[in-house]
Design a protein around this motif. Structure first.
Motif, PDB file in Angstrom:
ATOM      1  N   ARG A   1      39.152  29.599  39.527  1.00 19.61           N
ATOM      2  CA  ARG A   1      39.933  29.123  38.359  1.00 19.61           C
ATOM      3  C   ARG A   1      39.944  27.836  38.135  1.00 19.61           C
TER       4      ARG A   1
ATOM      5  N   SER B   1      41.406  24.408  35.805  1.00 19.19           N
ATOM      6  CA  SER B   1      42.619  23.650  34.935  1.00 19.19           C
ATOM      7  C   SER B   1      42.039  22.476  34.396  1.00 19.19           C
TER       8      SER B   1
ATOM      9  N   TRP C   1      45.843  27.589  33.184  1.00 16.20           N
ATOM     10  CA  TRP C   1      44.553  27.874  34.024  1.00 16.20           C
ATOM     11  C   TRP C   1      43.792  28.760  33.478  1.00 16.20           C
TER      12      TRP C   1
ATOM     13  N   SER D   1      40.912  32.055  33.211  1.00 18.13           N
ATOM     14  CA  SER D   1      40.981  33.200  33.805  1.00 18.13           C
ATOM     15  C   SER D   1      40.173  33.312  35.188  1.00 18.13           C
ATOM     16  N   ALA D   2      40.706  33.983  36.131  1.00 24.15           N
ATOM     17  CA  ALA D   2      39.989  34.131  37.550  1.00 24.15           C
ATOM     18  C   ALA D   2      38.375  34.641  37.274  1.00 24.15           C
TER      19      ALA D   2
ATOM     20  N   TYR E   1      37.283  34.088  44.542  1.00 29.72           N
ATOM     21  CA  TYR E   1      37.451  33.898  43.029  1.00 29.72           C
ATOM     22  C   TYR E   1      37.698  32.313  42.868  1.00 29.72           C
TER      23      TYR E   1
END
Length: 92
Positions: free
Chosen positions: A35, A37, A44, A46-47, A33
């Motif tokens: 993420r 920022s 952050w 969403s994954a 996954y």
């Protein structure tokens, strides 16, 4: 001798105020996954699942940002095979 892997399977890389976080699915130990920022990690996105390798377990991660801005993720499976996943405009 069987050795269980207990690593965190998390890696970060950054450029400027943008931070990229990669992690292994804590349930199956193989789905990867991502993420991001854009404010130094204060908030952050969403994954996003970027890959589910056809392997038993991901045991090691590394990531870097190329000079052209592409993000490269290296991951190793439990048989020590190395995979490279690259993001230019999308993950491939």
């Amino acid at each position: 001798m069987d050795v269980a892997h207990t690593g965190a399977n998390i890696v970060l890389c950054s450029r400027g105020s943008t931070v990229h976080l990669f992690f292994v699915d804590p349930v199956d130990n193989k789905g990867l996954y991502y993420r991001t920022s854009t404010d130094n990690g204060a908030t952050w996105g969403s994954a996003v699942k970027i890959v589910t390798p056809a392997i038993t377990e991901t045991i090691w991660l590394a990531a870097d940002i190329a000079p052209d801005g592409d993000i490269v993720l290296f991951h190793v499976d439990d048989s020590h095979k190395v995979y490279v996943t690259r993001k230019t405009t999308s993950w491939s």
